[in-house]
Design a protein around this motif. Structure first.
Motif, mmCIF file in Angstrom:
data_model
loop_
_atom_site.group_PDB
_atom_site.id
_atom_site.type_symbol
_atom_site.label_atom_id
_atom_site.label_comp_id
_atom_site.label_asym_id
_atom_site.label_seq_id
_atom_site.Cartn_x
_atom_site.Cartn_y
_atom_site.Cartn_z
ATOM 1 N N ILE A 46 0.859 -1.180 0.000
ATOM 2 C CA ILE A 46 0.000 0.000 0.000
ATOM 3 C C ILE A 46 0.899 1.234 0.000
ATOM 4 N N VAL A 47 0.669 2.135 -0.940
ATOM 5 C CA VAL A 47 1.435 3.387 -0.967
ATOM 6 C C VAL A 47 0.451 4.547 -0.852
ATOM 7 N N GLY A 48 0.614 5.361 0.174
ATOM 8 C CA GLY A 48 -0.295 6.494 0.376
ATOM 9 C C GLY A 48 -1.747 6.054 0.441
ATOM 10 N N GLY A 49 -1.999 4.935 1.086
ATOM 11 C CA GLY A 49 -3.381 4.472 1.279
ATOM 12 C C GLY A 49 -3.944 3.671 0.111
ATOM 13 N N GLU A 50 -3.194 3.604 -0.993
ATOM 14 C CA GLU A 50 -3.711 2.909 -2.167
ATOM 15 C C GLU A 50 -2.973 1.600 -2.406
ATOM 16 N N ASP A 51 -3.722 0.541 -2.653
ATOM 17 C CA ASP A 51 -3.114 -0.724 -3.056
ATOM 18 C C ASP A 51 -2.488 -0.513 -4.441
ATOM 19 N N ILE A 52 -1.174 -0.777 -4.553
ATOM 20 C CA ILE A 52 -0.490 -0.444 -5.816
ATOM 21 C C ILE A 52 -1.045 -1.204 -7.017
ATOM 22 N N THR A 53 -1.665 -2.361 -6.772
ATOM 23 C CA THR A 53 -2.189 -3.104 -7.928
ATOM 24 C C THR A 53 -3.411 -2.415 -8.522
ATOM 25 N N SER A 54 -4.000 -1.441 -7.785
ATOM 26 C CA SER A 54 -5.168 -0.749 -8.326
ATOM 27 C C SER A 54 -4.748 0.473 -9.150
ATOM 28 N N VAL A 55 -3.431 0.743 -9.202
ATOM 29 C CA VAL A 55 -2.959 1.905 -9.959
ATOM 30 C C VAL A 55 -2.228 1.403 -11.209
ATOM 31 N N ASP A 56 -2.449 2.066 -12.327
ATOM 32 C CA ASP A 56 -1.728 1.713 -13.546
ATOM 33 C C ASP A 56 -0.216 1.867 -13.304
ATOM 34 N N PRO A 57 0.579 0.837 -13.674
ATOM 35 C CA PRO A 57 2.011 0.890 -13.346
ATOM 36 C C PRO A 57 2.721 2.144 -13.850
ATOM 37 N N VAL A 58 2.360 2.607 -15.021
ATOM 38 C CA VAL A 58 3.025 3.790 -15.569
ATOM 39 C C VAL A 58 2.692 5.023 -14.723
ATOM 40 N N GLN A 59 1.416 5.160 -14.374
ATOM 41 C CA GLN A 59 1.004 6.269 -13.493
ATOM 42 C C GLN A 59 1.729 6.169 -12.152
ATOM 43 N N LEU A 60 1.771 4.948 -11.656
ATOM 44 C CA LEU A 60 2.392 4.707 -10.352
ATOM 45 C C LEU A 60 3.838 5.196 -10.356
ATOM 46 N N ARG A 61 4.577 4.831 -11.418
ATOM 47 C CA ARG A 61 6.004 5.180 -11.488
ATOM 48 C C ARG A 61 6.225 6.684 -11.581
ATOM 49 N N ARG A 62 5.246 7.393 -12.141
ATOM 50 C CA ARG A 62 5.380 8.857 -12.182
ATOM 51 C C ARG A 62 5.185 9.468 -10.807
ATOM 52 N N LYS A 63 4.526 8.715 -9.936
ATOM 53 C CA LYS A 63 4.263 9.252 -8.592
ATOM 54 C C LYS A 63 5.337 8.852 -7.586
ATOM 55 N N ILE A 64 6.258 7.986 -8.027
ATOM 56 C CA ILE A 64 7.278 7.488 -7.102
ATOM 57 C C ILE A 64 8.651 7.760 -7.708
ATOM 58 N N GLY A 65 9.495 8.484 -6.980
ATOM 59 C CA GLY A 65 10.845 8.754 -7.494
ATOM 60 C C GLY A 65 11.694 7.495 -7.406
ATOM 61 N N TYR A 66 12.658 7.366 -8.324
ATOM 62 C CA TYR A 66 13.488 6.153 -8.348
ATOM 63 C C TYR A 66 14.909 6.548 -8.711
ATOM 64 N N VAL A 67 15.851 6.177 -7.884
ATOM 65 C CA VAL A 67 17.262 6.492 -8.142
ATOM 66 C C VAL A 67 18.059 5.197 -8.030
ATOM 67 N N VAL A 68 18.883 4.905 -9.010
ATOM 68 C CA VAL A 68 19.683 3.682 -8.956
ATOM 69 C C VAL A 68 21.174 4.001 -8.963
ATOM 70 N N GLN A 69 21.968 2.955 -8.805
ATOM 71 C CA GLN A 69 23.407 3.127 -8.638
ATOM 72 C C GLN A 69 24.063 3.789 -9.845
ATOM 73 N N GLU A 70 23.752 3.267 -11.026
ATOM 74 C CA GLU A 70 24.338 3.829 -12.230
ATOM 75 C C GLU A 70 23.271 4.692 -12.871
ATOM 76 N N ILE A 71 23.256 5.972 -12.506
ATOM 77 C CA ILE A 71 22.223 6.854 -13.024
ATOM 78 C C ILE A 71 22.263 6.855 -14.537
ATOM 79 N N ALA A 72 21.107 6.540 -15.156
ATOM 80 C CA ALA A 72 21.068 6.585 -16.603
ATOM 81 C C ALA A 72 20.467 7.925 -17.025
ATOM 82 N N LEU A 73 21.303 8.972 -17.053
ATOM 83 C CA LEU A 73 20.822 10.243 -17.584
ATOM 84 C C LEU A 73 20.782 10.108 -19.101
#
Ligand SMILES: Nc1ncnc2c1ncn2[C@@H]1O[C@H](COP(=O)(O)OP(=O)(O)O)[C@@H](O)[C@H]1O
Ligand SMILES: [Mg+2]
Length: 377
Positions: free
Chosen positions: A60-87
């Motif tokens: 659950i993220v911010g009260g919402e079950d993540i499976t009820s949100v479209d994955p693409v929309q979800l990813r826009r709402k969640i920041g993501y940073v990885v080891q090898e930044i792909a700028l």
């Protein structure tokens, strides 16, 4: 803010990566997941933004079950940073930071204002940096832009997978401090993955020590240090870990996760692509039982790929150290000879992790920092 309820991940090949994880991360908190290579840290993160789908359980993220949100929309709402930044190499710093706001259809003015605001927040003079291309930036600056990009659309939640893992110790400490300062202003909910205990203790409100897909112990940095619950944790924190090391100490303190682990059956050419994406010169070949198959090297893979062979045919098994026997001196000597990661394996052939020159440098700095603190206290 983020709630894992019996979150479970079994990969298609049967690997149980995350084993019914229960974890609650409060709004504004930094939770740091730490544990040995392969214990399920990355998988746990990727389930949150649905880069990997849960096998069972709920998140659950911010009260919402993540499976009820479209994955693409979800990813826009969640920041993501990885080891090898792909700028994006052909895009300016400003354009890179603006990717998500643009996707979200923000007005041009608002985007420009946001980009400048973020650059200032990271003390990068906008007029100097706005139009630079990624290859005109240092490694530390790139990584900073990666963090700013994740913050751009003001997401509540940010996932960070070893965000500073590839940096030298000085840049790394700089970015840690900067992120903590930034966090004072932005108060995000952050899940941060690292294999570095010093980093975990410095960054976390909550330290989550994982082992084989489960939580071994969870608590504030103080709790974890003062009351380690098991021998595993005690070993892992090793209070005297840094104070008492000598060249004859075992390798444990140096072992870290590799950026790339691949299955032996992959085509050599697929592995080459992965390495290019991640900007790696090596990859560890590990089978589903955790046995080490060798270290894939670019030139060996290229040869194997020309013949249409698999990853397992593009590896060297010469370079390695045994966790039960090797000392820090052995590692330092091998690394001084050649600056390539050294795979660390067990006597029974299981992969344990890698040691690198950067790791040795980090250990030295960590030790000096701690000495300095001891003197100041
Ligand atoms: N795509 C995948 N397919 C099969 N197994 C995987 C895959 N990704 C990771 N694994 C396995 O799942 C386990 C957990 O991996 P991971 O979450 O990457 O661990 P960590 O980030 O803690 O090193 C490991 O045994 C790893 O080999
Ligand atoms: Mg990982």
């Amino acid at each position: 803010m983020v709630l894992f309820e019996k979150a479970r991940k079994v990969y298609d090949d049967g690997t149980l990566a995350v084993d019914d994880l229960d974890l609650e991360i409060a709004k504004g908190e930094i939770a740091v997941l730490i544990g040995p290579s392969g214990c399920g840290k990355t998988t746990s993160l990727k389930m949150v933004n649905r880069l990997e789908e849960l096998t069972s359980g709920r998140i659950i993220v911010g009260g919402e079950d993540i499976t009820s949100v479209d994955p693409v929309q979800l990813r826009r709402k969640i920041g993501y940073v990885v080891q090898e930044i792909a700028l994006m190499p052909h895009m300016s710093v400003a354009e890179n930071i603006a990717i998500v706001p643009k996707l979200l259809g923000w007005e041009k003015k608002r985007i420009q204002k946001r980009v400048d605001e973020l650059l200032e927040l990271a003390r990068l003079e906008p007029t100097m940096y706005r139009f630079r291309l990624p290859d005109q930036l240092s490694g530390g600056q790139k990584q900073r832009i990666g963090v700013l990009r994740a913050l751009a659309a003001d997401p509540e939640v940010i996932l960070m997978d070893e965000p500073f893992g590839a940096l030298d110790p000085i840049s790394r400490e700089g970015l840690q401090n900067e992120l903590l300062e930034l966090q004072n202003t932005v108060k995000k909910t952050i899940i941060f993955v690292t294999h570095d205990m010093e980093e975990a203790l410095r960054m976390a409100n909550k330290v989550v020590i994982m082992r084989q897909g489960r939580i071994e112990q969870m608590g504030s940095p103080d709790e974890i240090q003062e009351r380690p619950a098991t021998d595993f944790v005690r070993n892992f924190i090793g209070e005297d870990r840094l104070a008492n090391i000598s060249p004859d100490s075992p390798l444990d303190t140096l072992v870290q996760d590799p950026i790339l682990r691949v299955k032996p059956g992959l085509n050599a050419s697929e592995v080459l692509d992965l390495m290019e994406d991640e900007g790696c010169e090596t990859a560890q070949v590990i089978d589903r039982n955790g046995k080490w198959g060798g270290m894939a090297l670019l030139w060996l893979l290229k040869k194997a790929s020309k013949k249409g062979l698999s990853a397992a045919d593009g590896v060297t098994r010469e370079r390695k150290l045994l966790i039960e026997e090797a000392t820090l001196r052995d590692a330092a000597e091998m690394l001084a000879d050649k600056d390539l990661p050294i795979p660390v394996v067990s006597g029974t052939g299981e992969f344990v992790g890698i040691v690198t020159q950067a790791g040795i440098a980090r250990l030295t700095i960590g030790r000096l920092t701690r000495k300095r603190r001891e003197v100041l206290d």
